[in-house]
Design an enzyme around this catalytic site. Structure first.
Site, PDB file in Angstrom:
ATOM      1  N   CYS A  91       0.813  -1.225   0.000  1.00  0.00           N
ATOM      2  CA  CYS A  91       0.000   0.000   0.000  1.00  0.00           C
ATOM      3  C   CYS A  91       0.842   1.269   0.000  1.00  0.00           C
ATOM      4  CB  CYS A  91      -0.939   0.019   1.199  1.00  0.00           C
ATOM      5  SG  CYS A  91      -2.156  -1.316   1.182  1.00  0.00           S
ATOM      6  N   GLN A 151      -5.133  -9.110   6.096  1.00  0.00           N
ATOM      7  CA  GLN A 151      -5.083  -7.775   6.683  1.00  0.00           C
ATOM      8  C   GLN A 151      -6.285  -7.491   7.582  1.00  0.00           C
ATOM      9  OE1 GLN A 151      -4.074  -4.423   4.190  1.00  0.00           O
ATOM     10  NE2 GLN A 151      -3.024  -5.723   2.714  1.00  0.00           N
ATOM     11  N   ARG A 215     -19.493   8.973   0.971  1.00  0.00           N
ATOM     12  CA  ARG A 215     -20.935   8.865   1.231  1.00  0.00           C
ATOM     13  C   ARG A 215     -21.302   9.891   2.302  1.00  0.00           C
ATOM     14  NH1 ARG A 215     -19.092   3.669   1.563  1.00  0.00           N
ATOM     15  NH2 ARG A 215     -19.583   3.527   3.799  1.00  0.00           N
ATOM     16  N   SER A 252     -11.434   0.587   4.302  1.00  0.00           N
ATOM     17  CA  SER A 252     -11.355   1.330   3.039  1.00  0.00           C
ATOM     18  C   SER A 252     -12.007   0.509   1.931  1.00  0.00           C
ATOM     19  CB  SER A 252      -9.900   1.633   2.694  1.00  0.00           C
ATOM     20  OG  SER A 252      -9.149   0.435   2.603  1.00  0.00           O
ATOM     21  N   HIS A 353      -8.945   3.908  -1.523  1.00  0.00           N
ATOM     22  CA  HIS A 353      -7.583   3.411  -1.304  1.00  0.00           C
ATOM     23  C   HIS A 353      -7.135   2.624  -2.539  1.00  0.00           C
ATOM     24  CE1 HIS A 353      -4.047   1.795   0.366  1.00  0.00           C
ATOM     25  NE2 HIS A 353      -4.545   0.865   1.166  1.00  0.00           N
ATOM     26  N   CYS A 383       0.432   2.059   6.545  1.00  0.00           N
ATOM     27  CA  CYS A 383       0.624   0.635   6.835  1.00  0.00           C
ATOM     28  C   CYS A 383       0.698  -0.133   5.523  1.00  0.00           C
ATOM     29  CB  CYS A 383      -0.510   0.115   7.712  1.00  0.00           C
ATOM     30  SG  CYS A 383      -2.175   0.324   7.045  1.00  0.00           S
ATOM     31  N   GLY A 385       1.322  -4.214   3.521  1.00  0.00           N
ATOM     32  CA  GLY A 385       1.328  -5.657   3.597  1.00  0.00           C
ATOM     33  C   GLY A 385       2.692  -6.193   3.993  1.00  0.00           C
TER      34      GLY A 385
END
Length: 397
Positions: A91, A151, A215, A252, A353, A383, A385
């Protein structure tokens, strides 16, 4: 030693990362190429000056394979002399691209570089790249004989360890949507989002300028009715401490998008008559327990604050990626961080994301926030993986 500065930074608005999303009919090379072209048109410089284009991309398979950075360079119409390379730090891939580009400038290897990133999760789904095979290898499997979890289970373990309730997670997530919606309504994203000519499923085109994942009507009460995403009997037996609080509402969303930053030496910016918007102040990387997977932003923050000579109180905004609500919440709880400074324009729970493009995307939002508020320093951490994290401190100029 040269200062590395950010002259400009842009992103596409996010699209839902599944069929029917606003960007789902667009090839990911074209998403990334659009951000490269925008940097040139907004700053009126010769792209032949670019020494390298470094792109983050996580799922390097299918349409995102074969070095998407180079393909986007050519699609954008840059001279064939401009090279490109693609990196994967999960990420944090495009945040790492920024590190590599800025560090290349500081070292004198580059005068001008572009750090960028892209992910089309609608066209190249998560885990697609593994083609059904195990990427771990026997040595790693032997080291973690009980097996690592996904995750989502890592996010649950964090919530359990730091005693984060379902209510806290949902309230934070609703606030992310509310902050993002308020910023959008006030035009706060206008300078970072580039208009993108997207293709609809029927073949027609439209201009995409609004994050599709926000939203505005989201409430904590509404999120409270969602079911846990990662519960299984096997995991429940293995991790009896988990309360199973992670849901689609406090995670996300799958997202499509791209982003790019124009980075150069302060000397080159002056020579070209371009005004830098921020300079890179400090960099750090950290690894942590890959079972928890998402906790490395904490040691990365400790490391970068020590390296920079700054305290958390000196920082005017923190962008801590909202992969799951438990990540920024545990980080803030551990550090005693000011919640008003944490993701002040909303985060990935609302804004999306797009994995490989998220690092530069977060930086775009943070720079525009600092400019709007007169803040000086921004800290970004992500953060990743495998239990890793990047951390970056910038100074607004």
């Amino acid at each position: 030693m040269e200062n590395a500065v950010i002259v400009d930074i842009v992103r596409t608005a996010s699209g839902r990362g599944k069929p029917g999303g606003a960007l789902s009919e667009t090839h990911p090379v074209e998403l990334l190429a659009a951000t490269l072209k925008a940097l040139v048109s907004r700053n009126d410089f010769d792209p032949a000056l670019v020494d390298d284009v470094i792109a983050g991309c996580v799922s390097q398979a299918g349409e995102q394979t074969a070095n998407i950075a180079r393909n986007a360079v050519l699609s954008a119409g840059f001279p064939e002399s401009v090279p490109g390379t693609t990196v994967d730090r999960q990420c944090g891939s495009s945040q790492q691209a920024m590190h590599f580009a800025a560090q290349g400038v500081i070292a004198g290897a580059y005068d001008v570089a572009i750090a960028c990133g892209v992910e089309s999760m609608s066209r190249v789904p998560m885990r697609f790249a593994s083609v059904g095979r195990d990427p771990s290898g026997p040595g790693m499997r032997a080291r973690y004989s009980e097996g690592l979890a996904n995750q989502g289970v890592g996010a649950e373990l964090i919530a359990a360890k730091w005693k984060l309730s379902r209510e806290e997670l949902d309230e934070f997530s609703a606030r992310s949507h509310q902050r993002a919606a308020a910023t959008a309504a006030a035009g706060g994203f206008d300078n970072e989002i580039i208009p993108f000519e997207a293709v609809a499923p029927d073949g027609s085109t439209f201009t995409h300028t609004t994050d599709e994942t926000v939203r505005p009507a989201t409430t904590a009460e509404g999120l409270a009715g969602l079911k846990p995403s990662f519960y299984t009997e096997q995991y429940a037996q293995r991790f009896p401490q988990i309360g199973w609080h992670i849901t689609p509402g406090n995670s996300s969303p799958l997202s499509d998008g791209a982003s790019a930053a124009l980075i150069m030496s302060e000397t080159k910016a002056a020579e070209l008559g371009l005004r830098p918007r921020a300079r890179f102040h400090s960099f750090a990387l950290a690894g942590d327990d890959p079972l928890y997977m998402l906790t490395a932003p904490l040691p990365a923050t400790h490391k970068i604050l020590k390296r920079s000579g700054l305290s958390l109180d000196d920082i005017d905004a923190y962008e801590v990626n909202e992969a799951f609500a438990s990540v920024p919440l545990f980080w803030a709880k551990e550090l005693g961080a000011d919640p008003a400074k944490l993701n002040p324009r909303g985060g990935a729970i609302a804004l999306g994301h797009p994995l490989g493009g998220s690092g530069v995307k977060l930086m775009a939002t943070m720079i525009n926030y600092l400019e709007a508020t007169g803040g000086r320093y921004g800290l970004q951490t992500m953060c990743e993986g495998g239990g890793m994290a990047n951390a970056t401190i910038i100074e607004r100029l």
